[in-house]
Every structure is written in C-alpha cells, then in structure tokens.
Design a protein around this motif. Structure first.
Motif, PDB file in Angstrom:
ATOM      1  N   ARG A 149       1.187  -1.221  -0.101  1.00 43.81           N
ATOM      2  CA  ARG A 149      -0.067  -0.096  -0.170  1.00 43.81           C
ATOM      3  C   ARG A 149       0.807   1.977  -0.150  1.00 43.81           C
ATOM      4  NH1 ARG A 149      -5.266   1.974   1.080  1.00 43.81           N
ATOM      5  NH2 ARG A 149      -6.246  -0.013   2.051  1.00 43.81           N
ATOM      6  N   PRO A 150       0.662   2.247  -0.831  1.00 39.63           N
ATOM      7  CA  PRO A 150       1.215   3.912  -0.726  1.00 39.63           C
ATOM      8  C   PRO A 150       1.040   3.636   1.429  1.00 39.63           C
ATOM      9  CG  PRO A 150      -0.907   3.809  -1.678  1.00 39.63           C
ATOM     10  CD  PRO A 150      -0.267   2.350  -1.546  1.00 39.63           C
ATOM     11  N   ASN A 151       2.285   4.726   0.806  1.00 39.31           N
ATOM     12  CA  ASN A 151       2.316   5.501   2.515  1.00 39.31           C
ATOM     13  C   ASN A 151       0.365   6.735   2.482  1.00 39.31           C
ATOM     14  OD1 ASN A 151       4.555   5.098   2.912  1.00 39.31           O
ATOM     15  ND2 ASN A 151       5.541   6.156   2.272  1.00 39.31           N
ATOM     16  N   SER A 152      -0.676   6.970   1.775  1.00 39.58           N
ATOM     17  CA  SER A 152      -1.229   7.627   1.493  1.00 39.58           C
ATOM     18  C   SER A 152      -2.723   7.053   1.547  1.00 39.58           C
ATOM     19  CB  SER A 152      -1.250   8.316   0.482  1.00 39.58           C
ATOM     20  OG  SER A 152      -2.570   9.066   0.261  1.00 39.58           O
ATOM     21  N   LYS A 153      -3.882   7.132   1.919  1.00 39.39           N
ATOM     22  CA  LYS A 153      -5.440   6.346   2.092  1.00 39.39           C
ATOM     23  C   LYS A 153      -5.870   7.698   1.419  1.00 39.39           C
ATOM     24  CE  LYS A 153      -4.654   3.896   5.873  1.00 39.39           C
ATOM     25  NZ  LYS A 153      -5.969   2.250   6.633  1.00 39.39           N
ATOM     26  N   ASP A 154      -5.403   8.735   0.219  1.00 40.05           N
ATOM     27  CA  ASP A 154      -5.976   8.897  -1.058  1.00 40.05           C
ATOM     28  C   ASP A 154      -6.088   8.042  -2.374  1.00 40.05           C
ATOM     29  OD1 ASP A 154      -6.260  10.745  -3.701  1.00 40.05           O
ATOM     30  OD2 ASP A 154      -5.140  12.610  -2.134  1.00 40.05           O
ATOM     31  N   PRO A 155      -7.614   8.463  -2.102  1.00 43.98           N
ATOM     32  CA  PRO A 155      -8.420   7.542  -3.122  1.00 43.98           C
ATOM     33  C   PRO A 155      -7.148   7.563  -4.337  1.00 43.98           C
ATOM     34  CG  PRO A 155      -9.755   8.271  -2.253  1.00 43.98           C
ATOM     35  CD  PRO A 155      -8.412   9.210  -1.415  1.00 43.98           C
ATOM     36  N   ILE A 157      -3.876   8.729  -5.018  1.00 43.86           N
ATOM     37  CA  ILE A 157      -2.700   8.175  -4.744  1.00 43.86           C
ATOM     38  C   ILE A 157      -2.915   7.266  -4.571  1.00 43.86           C
ATOM     39  CG2 ILE A 157      -0.495   7.569  -3.059  1.00 43.86           C
ATOM     40  CD1 ILE A 157      -1.169  10.915  -2.956  1.00 43.86           C
ATOM     41  N   VAL A 158      -4.519   5.698  -4.206  1.00 47.37           N
ATOM     42  CA  VAL A 158      -3.525   4.175  -4.151  1.00 47.37           C
ATOM     43  C   VAL A 158      -4.040   4.025  -5.626  1.00 47.37           C
ATOM     44  CG1 VAL A 158      -5.548   2.782  -3.364  1.00 47.37           C
ATOM     45  CG2 VAL A 158      -4.587   4.776  -1.960  1.00 47.37           C
ATOM     46  N   SER A 159      -5.113   4.776  -6.336  1.00 46.17           N
ATOM     47  CA  SER A 159      -5.231   4.540  -8.034  1.00 46.17           C
ATOM     48  C   SER A 159      -4.201   4.679  -8.446  1.00 46.17           C
ATOM     49  CB  SER A 159      -6.573   5.643  -8.184  1.00 46.17           C
ATOM     50  OG  SER A 159      -6.406   5.598  -9.586  1.00 46.17           O
ATOM     51  N   ASP A 160      -3.515   5.722  -8.554  1.00 43.43           N
ATOM     52  CA  ASP A 160      -2.553   5.885  -9.752  1.00 43.43           C
ATOM     53  C   ASP A 160      -1.069   4.677  -8.727  1.00 43.43           C
ATOM     54  OD1 ASP A 160      -2.934   8.203 -10.879  1.00 43.43           O
ATOM     55  OD2 ASP A 160      -1.368   9.344  -9.726  1.00 43.43           O
ATOM     56  N   TYR A 161      -1.207   4.146  -7.721  1.00 42.80           N
ATOM     57  CA  TYR A 161      -0.412   3.242  -7.253  1.00 42.80           C
ATOM     58  C   TYR A 161      -1.024   2.191  -8.000  1.00 42.80           C
ATOM     59  CZ  TYR A 161       1.802  -0.360  -3.842  1.00 42.80           C
ATOM     60  OH  TYR A 161       2.786  -0.294  -3.374  1.00 42.80           O
ATOM     61  N   VAL A 162      -1.939   1.445  -7.981  1.00 44.31           N
ATOM     62  CA  VAL A 162      -1.969   0.246  -8.425  1.00 44.31           C
ATOM     63  C   VAL A 162      -2.235  -0.010 -10.074  1.00 44.31           C
ATOM     64  CG1 VAL A 162      -4.087  -0.586  -6.471  1.00 44.31           C
ATOM     65  CG2 VAL A 162      -5.002   0.306  -8.328  1.00 44.31           C
ATOM     66  N   MET A 163      -2.344   1.293 -10.628  1.00 43.89           N
ATOM     67  CA  MET A 163      -1.908   1.043 -12.082  1.00 43.89           C
ATOM     68  C   MET A 163      -0.722   1.583 -12.146  1.00 43.89           C
ATOM     69  SD  MET A 163      -5.030   0.843 -12.875  1.00 43.89           S
ATOM     70  CE  MET A 163      -6.443   0.508 -12.394  1.00 43.89           C
ATOM     71  N   SER A 164       0.453   1.349 -11.367  1.00 44.61           N
ATOM     72  CA  SER A 164       1.146   1.730 -11.897  1.00 44.61           C
ATOM     73  C   SER A 164       2.326   0.084 -11.694  1.00 44.61           C
ATOM     74  CB  SER A 164       2.807   2.240 -10.416  1.00 44.61           C
ATOM     75  OG  SER A 164       2.643   1.163  -9.319  1.00 44.61           O
ATOM     76  N   LYS A 165       3.389  -0.455 -12.643  1.00 48.02           N
ATOM     77  CA  LYS A 165       3.777  -1.819 -12.812  1.00 48.02           C
ATOM     78  C   LYS A 165       3.952  -1.949 -11.664  1.00 48.02           C
ATOM     79  CE  LYS A 165       3.901  -0.418 -16.834  1.00 48.02           C
ATOM     80  NZ  LYS A 165       2.751  -0.993 -18.194  1.00 48.02           N
ATOM     81  N   LEU A 166       3.714  -3.287 -11.830  1.00 47.51           N
ATOM     82  CA  LEU A 166       4.670  -4.408 -10.648  1.00 47.51           C
ATOM     83  C   LEU A 166       5.725  -4.612 -10.912  1.00 47.51           C
ATOM     84  CD1 LEU A 166       2.837  -6.793  -9.003  1.00 47.51           C
ATOM     85  CD2 LEU A 166       2.522  -8.211 -10.610  1.00 47.51           C
TER      86      LEU A 166
END
Length: 188
Positions: A149-155, A157-166
């Motif tokens: 999980r990214p360090n933020s719970k901001d939706p 930021i989370v959306s950008d994180y899950v759409m970034s490369k595995l």
C-alpha cells in the motif's frame, strides 16, 4: 516452520475442497495499458500458472481460458469491476461449485512478494470481488497477491499506485507461493 508451510497448514484447517472440476480465475483489466500493473496481479498469476504447467490459453468471447487435469484457468475479458457475470457463466457451464473456485486478485493490505488465502467473507472494498459476490455467493476461495500500500489513503494516490507497474521480483515470489497453495488445495 517456514512461513509458507504455516500458510498451507492454515489453508487446510479452514478449507477442504470438494472433488470435481475446479476454476482458477485471475482478476484484472483488459488492454495493454493495464497489462503489467499491480491491479492485474491476478491475471498475471494465471498467465504464470499456465506457463508453468504448459497450459494453452485460448481466447474466447468471455476471456482467455485453458485447462489441465481437473482445473480450468480463466482470465475474464471484462473489466475487473464487472467480471462477476463472465465468471458465473464459466462456472455454470462447467457445473463448478462456488467452493471450487479460486479468485486471484491484488491485495493492498499484503506486502509485495506475499500471498494470502481466504475463503468466503466480504469483498473488503475490492470492486472485482463485489461483482463476483453479486452474481454468486461469497464462498469462493480468494488468493490475495500482495502489492503493498502507498503511504497515503488518498483515493487518487492509491489509484495511481495500483495502476503502476508490478514489481517483478516480489510478484514472482508471490506467484510461486500462490501456485504451491493452489496445488495443495486442488491436489494437482
């Protein structure tokens, strides 16, 4: 005792998979833009499993499907958040009980390189699982591929994180663990 061995023992204590045909489904989104993202960890797992066991995946109207022994593997063509209908169609056509289905998906709450297994329960905010529960019951097995999980719970930021490369190394480690768990549960 190793962490993985403890997980396998736990899986057996909570789940005894009935005999019959089994279905392993990888959740993800279609299209090249999503191909190797964290959110598509489930579909990447199924591709890894197919490669590991030499399963030929064929493209159909509902998604990519293959089989070996008593296992059907399936990557829906629909977007993750509306995948329940396609999964139900496959399960009904092959007469597969919900308890004989493993849904493989990304898990923000689990560290990269780890996987966790669980049967039944709520969707825990995962829209792909919500769609499946809407069309079926919640008794399926979940194989959660940790993406962290990214360090933020901001939706946003989370959306950008899950759409970034595995991340390659941790995902390969989780896939190996996941295959061991699936093999133990479905005896293949």
């Amino acid at each position: 005792m190793s962490y993985l061995l403890l997980k396998i023992r736990y899986a057996f204590s909570v789940q005894r998979v009935p005999n019959g045909t089994h279905l392993i489904v990888g959740l993800g989104n279609p299209g090249n833009i999503y191909e190797n993202t964290r959110h598509n960890a489930g579909q990447q797992f199924v591709k890894h499993l197919a490669k590991e066991f030499g399963i030929k995946m064929s493209d159909g109207s509902n998604g990519s499907i293959g089989s070996f022994q008593h296992i059907i593997v399936f990557n829906p063509l629909s977007f993750m958040n509306s995948s329940g209908h396609a999964i139900k169609k496959i399960a009904d056509k092959a007469n597969i009980q919900t308890s004989n289905i493993i849904i493989v998906h990304d898990d923000l709450e689990n560290l990269p390189g780890r996987c966790k297994i669980k049967q039944g329960g709520s969707a825990e905010g995962h829209n792909g699982l919500k769609s499946i529960i809407q069309y079926m019951d919640d008794k399926f097995i979940r194989l959660k591929i940790g993406i962290g999980r990214p360090n933020s719970k901001d939706p946003a930021i989370v959306s950008d994180y899950v759409m970034s490369k595995l991340d390659y190394e941790p995902s390969q480690q989780a896939f190996k663990q996941g295959i061991m768990l699936a093999r133990q549960l479905f005896k293949f």
